[in-house]
Design a protein around this motif. Structure first.
Motif, mmCIF file in Angstrom:
data_model
loop_
_atom_site.group_PDB
_atom_site.id
_atom_site.type_symbol
_atom_site.label_atom_id
_atom_site.label_comp_id
_atom_site.label_asym_id
_atom_site.label_seq_id
_atom_site.Cartn_x
_atom_site.Cartn_y
_atom_site.Cartn_z
ATOM 1 N N MET A 1 0.909 -1.209 0.141
ATOM 2 C CA MET A 1 -0.161 -0.177 -0.075
ATOM 3 C C MET A 1 0.582 0.966 -0.461
ATOM 4 S SD MET A 1 -2.839 1.157 2.983
ATOM 5 C CE MET A 1 -4.405 -0.171 1.804
ATOM 6 N N PRO A 2 0.697 2.633 -1.494
ATOM 7 C CA PRO A 2 1.784 3.827 -0.967
ATOM 8 C C PRO A 2 1.318 4.262 -0.005
ATOM 9 C CG PRO A 2 0.129 4.094 -2.509
ATOM 10 C CD PRO A 2 -0.179 1.694 -1.763
ATOM 11 N N ASN A 3 2.168 5.340 0.288
ATOM 12 C CA ASN A 3 2.074 6.275 1.732
ATOM 13 C C ASN A 3 0.839 6.853 1.208
ATOM 14 O OD1 ASN A 3 4.191 5.043 3.336
ATOM 15 N ND2 ASN A 3 5.695 6.461 2.812
ATOM 16 N N GLY A 4 0.971 7.468 -0.204
ATOM 17 C CA GLY A 4 0.180 8.287 -0.417
ATOM 18 C C GLY A 4 -1.640 7.866 -0.657
ATOM 19 N N ASP A 5 -2.249 8.601 -1.147
ATOM 20 C CA ASP A 5 -3.309 8.628 -0.620
ATOM 21 C C ASP A 5 -3.969 7.223 -1.635
ATOM 22 O OD1 ASP A 5 -6.147 8.978 -1.792
ATOM 23 O OD2 ASP A 5 -7.007 9.708 -0.068
ATOM 24 N N GLU A 6 -4.758 6.085 -1.694
ATOM 25 C CA GLU A 6 -4.016 4.857 -2.676
ATOM 26 C C GLU A 6 -5.106 5.315 -3.372
ATOM 27 O OE1 GLU A 6 -5.055 -0.022 -2.238
ATOM 28 O OE2 GLU A 6 -5.672 1.325 -0.386
ATOM 29 N N LYS A 7 -6.329 5.504 -3.815
ATOM 30 C CA LYS A 7 -7.269 5.690 -4.640
ATOM 31 C C LYS A 7 -6.676 6.493 -5.422
ATOM 32 C CE LYS A 7 -11.551 7.236 -5.906
ATOM 33 N NZ LYS A 7 -12.962 7.280 -5.934
ATOM 34 N N ILE A 8 -6.157 8.099 -4.688
ATOM 35 C CA ILE A 8 -5.543 8.809 -5.989
ATOM 36 C C ILE A 8 -4.085 8.231 -6.426
ATOM 37 C CG2 ILE A 8 -4.342 11.659 -5.991
ATOM 38 C CD1 ILE A 8 -6.376 12.057 -3.652
ATOM 39 N N CYS A 9 -3.472 7.917 -5.832
ATOM 40 C CA CYS A 9 -2.260 7.284 -6.023
ATOM 41 C C CYS A 9 -2.170 6.124 -7.680
ATOM 42 C CB CYS A 9 -1.183 6.294 -5.058
ATOM 43 S SG CYS A 9 -0.726 7.450 -4.037
ATOM 44 N N ASN A 10 -3.424 5.204 -7.295
ATOM 45 C CA ASN A 10 -3.405 4.143 -7.870
ATOM 46 C C ASN A 10 -4.373 4.960 -9.597
ATOM 47 O OD1 ASN A 10 -3.803 2.597 -6.786
ATOM 48 N ND2 ASN A 10 -5.972 2.305 -6.061
ATOM 49 N N VAL B 1 -3.624 8.501 -10.662
ATOM 50 C CA VAL B 1 -1.845 9.663 -11.153
ATOM 51 C C VAL B 1 -1.188 8.060 -11.628
ATOM 52 C CG1 VAL B 1 0.098 9.981 -10.415
ATOM 53 C CG2 VAL B 1 -1.863 10.665 -9.210
ATOM 54 N N ARG B 2 -1.250 6.742 -11.331
ATOM 55 C CA ARG B 2 -0.415 5.571 -11.658
ATOM 56 C C ARG B 2 -1.091 5.012 -13.159
ATOM 57 N NH1 ARG B 2 -0.625 2.742 -8.059
ATOM 58 N NH2 ARG B 2 0.475 3.359 -6.906
ATOM 59 N N SER B 3 -2.084 5.369 -12.641
ATOM 60 C CA SER B 3 -3.009 4.678 -14.754
ATOM 61 C C SER B 3 -2.760 5.912 -15.409
ATOM 62 C CB SER B 3 -4.352 4.640 -14.253
ATOM 63 O OG SER B 3 -4.885 4.727 -15.126
ATOM 64 N N LEU C 1 5.512 14.780 -9.112
ATOM 65 C CA LEU C 1 4.402 14.778 -8.680
ATOM 66 C C LEU C 1 3.997 13.711 -7.308
ATOM 67 C CD1 LEU C 1 0.770 14.611 -10.460
ATOM 68 C CD2 LEU C 1 1.197 13.493 -8.687
ATOM 69 N N LEU C 2 3.500 14.565 -6.247
ATOM 70 C CA LEU C 2 3.962 14.384 -4.808
ATOM 71 C C LEU C 2 2.932 13.920 -4.178
ATOM 72 C CD1 LEU C 2 6.492 15.160 -5.139
ATOM 73 C CD2 LEU C 2 6.251 15.780 -2.752
ATOM 74 N N VAL C 3 1.719 12.649 -4.073
ATOM 75 C CA VAL C 3 0.278 12.416 -3.410
ATOM 76 C C VAL C 3 1.167 12.534 -2.093
ATOM 77 C CG1 VAL C 3 -1.871 10.851 -3.707
ATOM 78 C CG2 VAL C 3 -0.830 11.499 -5.881
ATOM 79 N N GLU D 1 -2.107 19.810 -15.211
ATOM 80 C CA GLU D 1 -3.417 19.589 -15.509
ATOM 81 C C GLU D 1 -4.384 18.431 -14.862
ATOM 82 O OE1 GLU D 1 -4.408 19.298 -19.488
ATOM 83 O OE2 GLU D 1 -3.031 21.339 -19.778
ATOM 84 N N VAL D 2 -3.497 17.330 -14.483
ATOM 85 C CA VAL D 2 -3.471 16.555 -14.477
ATOM 86 C C VAL D 2 -4.010 16.067 -12.305
ATOM 87 C CG1 VAL D 2 -2.752 13.891 -12.622
ATOM 88 C CG2 VAL D 2 -1.727 14.574 -14.939
ATOM 89 N N LYS D 3 -3.171 16.970 -11.827
ATOM 90 C CA LYS D 3 -3.593 17.551 -10.543
ATOM 91 C C LYS D 3 -4.748 18.537 -10.546
ATOM 92 C CE LYS D 3 -1.471 20.205 -7.098
ATOM 93 N NZ LYS D 3 -2.775 21.463 -6.565
ATOM 94 N N GLY D 4 -5.385 19.165 -11.454
ATOM 95 C CA GLY D 4 -6.401 19.623 -11.802
ATOM 96 C C GLY D 4 -7.629 18.782 -11.836
#
Length: 253
Positions: A1-10, A12-14, A45-47, A68-71
């Motif tokens: 499990m990532p240290n960053g928020d898991e849903k957001i990390c998924n 971003v990764r995708s 990019l840090l989550v 744009e990804v962040k937004g």
């Protein structure tokens, strides 16, 4: 499990993987850091585990895209368009540089094809590319016909190609050109009609028809469409070299 928020990390990764720019992923204190690379440009990019997203790096098209990804993630709107390497972004400029005489209509449709691809629509990109190809081929056929020296043969040629589908026009052009004199002597121009133009013209025409005739859902590979966006520059360059050859020589048919 990532240290960053898991849903957001998924998410971003995708996005990063789909755009081919994810270089590395690393867990740091309270966050997951995604290292991103496009060409020679890098950014990050840090989550955070709180759900906060932070973009770092020097100002660049890559950083602007990450913002744009962040937004899009923070607002829950649609994902940003496809990020293309710098050399692909410059395709229209490269076409103008290599073919200064290129018709504005060809360039406009080529630019639209690139915009459609960046927006994630390979089908629309293929359609626009087919339109750009058709205009370039029409210019080639017209330049050849105008240089047929015998008035009767000149009239007969245009009577066979006028008001016909582009495939018929092209076939008539090939049939006439194969027996015409003179022919280019230097390679690769001497072999271009069958080795490059035929294949490229038919690909652009078939993919455009696949999209333009709503009989089945088009099945177009994004990678193939992207490759043919790049090939289009060489294709148009060779067409204009043939046009230049026709402009310099009267054609005996």
């Amino acid at each position: 499990m990532p240290n960053g928020d898991e849903k957001i990390c998924n998410s971003v990764r995708s996005l990063l993987e789909n755009n081919g720019v994810l270089e590395a992923e690393q867990d740091i204190q309270h966050a997951t850091k995604f290292s991103v690379k496009s060409g020679a440009t890098r950014a990050g990019l840090l989550v955070y585990n709180s759900g906060k997203i932070h973009v770092e790096g020097a100002e660049s098209e890559l950083k602007a895209w990450l913002l744009e990804v962040k937004g899009s993630i923070e607002s829950g709107t649609a994902a940003p368009g496809i990020l293309l390497p710098a050399e692909i972004e410059k395709f229209p400029q490269t076409l103008r540089e290599r073919v200064p005489a290129c018709d504005d209509v060809v360039i406009w449709f080529f630019q639209e094809a690139l915009r459609c691809y960046k927006a994630g629509s390979a089908a629309a990109s293929a359609f626009m590319l087919g339109a750009a190809s058709e205009k370039a081929i029409l210019l080639l056929i017209e330049s050849y016909g105008n240089r047929i020296s015998n008035a009767e043969n000149h009239e007969k040629f245009f009577s066979r190609v006028n008001n016909r589908m582009i495939s018929v026009k092209y076939d008539e052009f090939k049939r006439s050109y194969k027996s015409a004199k003179p022919q280019p002597k230097e390679l690769p121009l001497a072999q271009d009609l069958e080795q490059l133009l035929d294949g490229a013209f038919n690909f652009y025409r078939h993919t455009r028809n696949t999209v333009g005739h709503p009989q089945i859902i088009p099945d177009l590979d994004k990678g193939v469409v992207l490759a043919n966006l790049g090939q289009f520059i060489v294709y148009v360059e060779r067409i204009y070299k043939l046009i230049e050859f026709f402009n310099q020589n009267e054609m005996q048919v």
